[in-house]
Design a protein around this motif. Structure first.
Motif, PDB file in Angstrom:
ATOM      1  N   LEU A   1       0.830  -1.197   0.000  1.00 27.39           N
ATOM      2  CA  LEU A   1       0.000   0.000   0.000  1.00 27.39           C
ATOM      3  C   LEU A   1       0.869   1.253   0.000  1.00 27.39           C
ATOM      4  O   LEU A   1       2.002   1.234   0.505  1.00 27.39           O
ATOM      5  CB  LEU A   1      -0.910   0.020   1.224  1.00 27.39           C
ATOM      6  N   MET A   2       0.312   2.352  -0.561  1.00 24.38           N
ATOM      7  CA  MET A   2       1.040   3.619  -0.601  1.00 24.38           C
ATOM      8  C   MET A   2       0.143   4.750  -0.114  1.00 24.38           C
ATOM      9  O   MET A   2      -1.091   4.672  -0.202  1.00 24.38           O
ATOM     10  CB  MET A   2       1.536   3.923  -2.012  1.00 24.38           C
ATOM     11  N   MET A   3       0.763   5.800   0.376  1.00 27.94           N
ATOM     12  CA  MET A   3       0.056   6.991   0.799  1.00 27.94           C
ATOM     13  C   MET A   3       0.934   8.201   0.540  1.00 27.94           C
ATOM     14  O   MET A   3       2.124   8.066   0.237  1.00 27.94           O
ATOM     15  CB  MET A   3      -0.314   6.901   2.284  1.00 27.94           C
ATOM     16  N   THR A   4       0.361   9.395   0.662  1.00 28.37           N
ATOM     17  CA  THR A   4       1.133  10.607   0.429  1.00 28.37           C
ATOM     18  C   THR A   4       0.466  11.776   1.131  1.00 28.37           C
ATOM     19  O   THR A   4      -0.561  11.616   1.804  1.00 28.37           O
ATOM     20  CB  THR A   4       1.278  10.883  -1.081  1.00 28.37           C
ATOM     21  N   ASN A   5       1.055  12.961   0.972  1.00 29.04           N
ATOM     22  CA  ASN A   5       0.448  14.189   1.470  1.00 29.04           C
ATOM     23  C   ASN A   5       0.722  15.300   0.470  1.00 29.04           C
ATOM     24  O   ASN A   5       1.446  15.095  -0.526  1.00 29.04           O
ATOM     25  CB  ASN A   5       0.961  14.551   2.867  1.00 29.04           C
ATOM     26  N   VAL A   6       0.161  16.450   0.715  1.00 32.65           N
ATOM     27  CA  VAL A   6       0.266  17.558  -0.240  1.00 32.65           C
ATOM     28  C   VAL A   6       1.720  17.938  -0.490  1.00 32.65           C
ATOM     29  O   VAL A   6       2.145  18.110  -1.646  1.00 32.65           O
ATOM     30  CB  VAL A   6      -0.539  18.772   0.263  1.00 32.65           C
ATOM     31  N   ASP A   7       2.503  18.075   0.562  1.00 33.80           N
ATOM     32  CA  ASP A   7       3.892  18.520   0.401  1.00 33.80           C
ATOM     33  C   ASP A   7       4.699  17.537  -0.440  1.00 33.80           C
ATOM     34  O   ASP A   7       5.495  17.943  -1.296  1.00 33.80           O
ATOM     35  CB  ASP A   7       4.552  18.707   1.767  1.00 33.80           C
ATOM     36  N   ASN A   8       4.495  16.234  -0.226  1.00 42.04           N
ATOM     37  CA  ASN A   8       5.228  15.241  -1.010  1.00 42.04           C
ATOM     38  C   ASN A   8       4.867  15.308  -2.489  1.00 42.04           C
ATOM     39  O   ASN A   8       5.736  15.162  -3.363  1.00 42.04           O
ATOM     40  CB  ASN A   8       4.940  13.832  -0.476  1.00 42.04           C
ATOM     41  N   ILE A   9       3.595  15.509  -2.781  1.00 45.14           N
ATOM     42  CA  ILE A   9       3.155  15.589  -4.172  1.00 45.14           C
ATOM     43  C   ILE A   9       3.729  16.826  -4.854  1.00 45.14           C
ATOM     44  O   ILE A   9       4.226  16.773  -5.981  1.00 45.14           O
ATOM     45  CB  ILE A   9       1.609  15.588  -4.245  1.00 45.14           C
TER      46      ILE A   9
END
Length: 381
Positions: free
Chosen positions: A286-294
């Protein structure tokens, strides 16, 4: 290269985003909201503006211009190539009644085989995104080029509805259409880069049952049940919530991992339908992210695409993923702003949010279907 950009929100008048100049036989890229592109007179309207234009349509999950990102709009980017030329080829498998038996590999191979190889520098793909298997489409295109041609592009979108995507060349947009734009010319310089910004989490699991782009079992457990367990309360929002938690997939046949978006779920057999193939014995996480990483990933993509160029890019085509847009939400402008800041505002920017991005991995030649990336294609002549 000369460019003109226009935008229309809902059914208002066209607004010029750039100086209104006359272009000679331009390539006219029209990206926008699917409902607006389904208007019966849309092709005729744009034909009156660009009487000798070559008009390519693609439905989007939001269209990108030098000025903004918008959802309920249509954005036109018209490009006159002054030192080079282009050829456009199309295919439509629905015309042959093949929607239930699509050989996406063959579709991709035959599409690229329509082009003359001499002087061909780049192909940009605007593909329907509802029926095609993007993994097989790209493999077929690579087979036609011996992995020796830069191909970038996108699968068209339909916001988060996943109902229907449309595209076309010199006619009203329609389902099932794939448009390929071949660029020719010695002076052409085309560079690209992709980046994601997603982080894997949780245990790595083995695909123990799959078929094409359908995932049935992980570690001999029902894939959908396992996925719901990890999502917890968010599982109530499926299938939409799946766009926020894609899968990192590493096949035993591949050098690099690829991100796969989950497009839909099947409660009857506890399976998940992915945007591209997932092979048995692949490792997934599974993967996840946040605004800053994008946003940071978009900046890195721009830097890498621009790094080794000899000439300043005149046109930047940006393709980002619907999943990234959902994460960014009210801050969706930020990833494009980062790209513009790196490349410079003298370049014309266009593109859209998609159901899949087509490009090679950085440093490679053979194109792949990606999900959840920002793909930057920079062009000058």
């Amino acid at each position: 290269m000369k460019t003109v950009q226009l935008k229309r929100k809902n059914n208002s008048d066209w607004k010029y985003l750039s100086e209104e100049i006359k272009l000679k036989e331009p390539l006219v890229l029209v990206f926008g909201n699917r409902f607006l592109l389904e208007g019966e007179t849309i092709y005729e309207e744009i034909r009156t503006i660009f009487k000798d234009g070559h008009i390519v349509f693609g439905s989007s999950c939001g269209d990108i211009s030098s000025e903004s990102i918008d959802e309920n709009t249509i954005t036109i980017t018209a490009i006159e190539f002054e030192k080079s030329n282009f050829v456009i080829k199309t295919t439509n498998f629905l015309d042959s009644g093949l929607d239930s038996k699509i050989d996406s590999f063959l579709v991709g191979k035959e599409l690229i085989n329509q082009f003359s190889e001499e002087g061909l520098k780049h192909v940009f793909i605007v593909s329907e995104g509802s029926f095609i298997n993007g993994s097989q489409l790209t493999k077929g295109m690579n087979a036609a080029t011996n992995d020796n041609l830069l191909i970038t592009g996108a699968l068209c979108g339909d916001d988060a509805r996943f109902e229907k995507t449309i595209s076309s060349y010199n006619e009203n947009p329609k389902p099932g259409e794939i448009v390929a734009i071949g660029l020719y010319g010695e002076s052409l310089e085309v560079t690209f880069s992709i980046n994601g910004g997603w982080t894997p989490f949780g245990p790595e699991r083995i695909v123990t049952k799959s078929k094409g782009n359908i995932l049935y079992e992980l570690d001999n457990l029902l894939a959908l049940d396992l996925y719901k367990k990890y999502l917890g309360e968010n599982s109530k929002e499926l299938p939409g919530a799946a766009l926020l938690y894609p899968l990192k997939v590493k096949s035993t046949n591949d050098k690099q991992s690829i991100v796969r978006t989950i497009l839909n779920i099947n409660e009857e057999d506890n399976s998940m339908i992915l945007a591209g193939d997932i092979l048995e014995n692949s490792k997934v996480q599974l993967m996840m992210t946040n605004v800053d990483n994008i946003v940071n990933a978009a900046e890195i993509a721009a830097i890498n695409a621009n790094k080794y160029r000899q000439n300043k890019p005149q046109l930047a085509i940006l393709v980002s993923c619907i999943g990234r847009k959902l994460v960014l939400d009210q801050r969706v402008e930020e990833e494009v702003e980062e790209v513009i800041e790196v490349i410079g505002n003298q370049t014309t920017f266009c593109g859209f949010y998609s159901y899949g991005e087509i490009a090679p991995f950085n440093g490679e030649n053979n194109c792949q279907l990606h999900n959840q990336t920002m793909t930057v294609t920079l062009i000058s002549e």
